[in-house]
Design an enzyme around this catalytic site. Sequence first.
Site, short mmCIF file in Angstrom:
data_model
loop_
_atom_site.label_atom_id
_atom_site.label_comp_id
_atom_site.label_asym_id
_atom_site.label_seq_id
_atom_site.Cartn_x
_atom_site.Cartn_y
_atom_site.Cartn_z
N THR A 191 72.10 -13.27 -12.54
CA THR A 191 71.62 -14.31 -13.43
C THR A 191 70.11 -14.51 -13.26
OG1 THR A 191 73.73 -15.38 -13.36
CG2 THR A 191 71.85 -16.83 -13.64
N ASP A 222 78.56 -21.77 -14.54
CA ASP A 222 77.71 -22.95 -14.37
C ASP A 222 76.42 -22.87 -15.19
OD1 ASP A 222 76.97 -20.76 -12.68
OD2 ASP A 222 75.60 -22.09 -11.60
N GLY A 243 74.84 -18.09 -8.60
CA GLY A 243 75.91 -17.98 -7.61
C GLY A 243 77.26 -18.08 -8.27
N GLY A 245 79.79 -19.37 -10.12
CA GLY A 245 79.68 -20.47 -11.07
C GLY A 245 80.72 -21.55 -10.91
#
Length: 324
Positions: A191, A222, A243, A245
């Site tokens: 991400t 997330d 990380g 999510g």
Amino acid sequence: MIKPVLAIHGGAGAIARAQITPETREQYEYALRHALAGGERVLAEGGLALDAVAEAVRLLEECPLFNAGHGAVFTRDAEHELDAAIMDGQSLRCGSVANVRTVRNPILAARAVMEHSPHVFFVGHNADAFARAQGLACVDPTFFSTTARREQLEAAQRSGSETIILDHDSAVSNTDGQTAAPIDESNKMGTVGAVALDSYGNLAAATSTGGMTNKWPGRIGDSPIIGAGCYANNKTCAVSTTGKGEAFIRAVAAYDVSAQMEYAGRSLEQATNQLIHSKLPAMDGAGGLIAIDAQGNIAMPFNTEGMYRAYVVSGQAPFVAIHR
Ligand code: ASP
């Protein structure tokens, strides 16, 4: 006079230090410097923090090394479903899109939701249609595909169709730095996100992702959820996370940092360390974040082996790093 600051990330869970070749390291560092320079230019020309984070994330989306835009991971059905969010710390206005499949730069779609609709969050084909109606560039979904990502999907499916591979290593380390072995050595690209403070004292944050390899269709992590993967408030800080999510949603991670500062009087460093090294590991939350506070302090903690990250304070040399 406030010195503008910009920080970016390209995902937590970097390629293991022992396995990264000098060429690969160079490619990542070059990509990070390029995105940082693009965002910094906006700030140097007197642009807003919001403009800088949008530009830095757009550049990271264009880079196939990172799991956002071109180079995004595949779902279980071998498709791409992209998520992004942006937030302006001055007005607390924000915008998000999730499960988009055709908008070339999901971060621009998130910004358009914020600026050109009365709403905050659009999903699926209606989000794509909105972006198209806004005149944003749209592409065939195959535009996002790369051979490396297809091989990752095939590897995940060979190892069991229920295996959902995060772009992170499994290593959740404590502050003493002890880590376990990574999940999947071939799968360490994540991400992207950016946070900025502009010369007018405004904070902004942006996050964009393809999610997780072999994720179930329709799954949203997330990244596009305001308060989980992205948050900005001029009173406290701007945060972009990366990380696992599900854990970051349960921890309301990005807002947790802001709330610790606002209600418990913690510093940016204390609040981000508490989240990344205490609260998240207790809930199986591997990952990291980048954050800037209203004074221009920067925090970039992570509990994985590495996190692609960089920052620049206006007029100074940039900092670029992958591992601890
Ligand atoms: N947080 C993202 C998600 O769960 C993944 C990542 O950061 O790489 O969708």
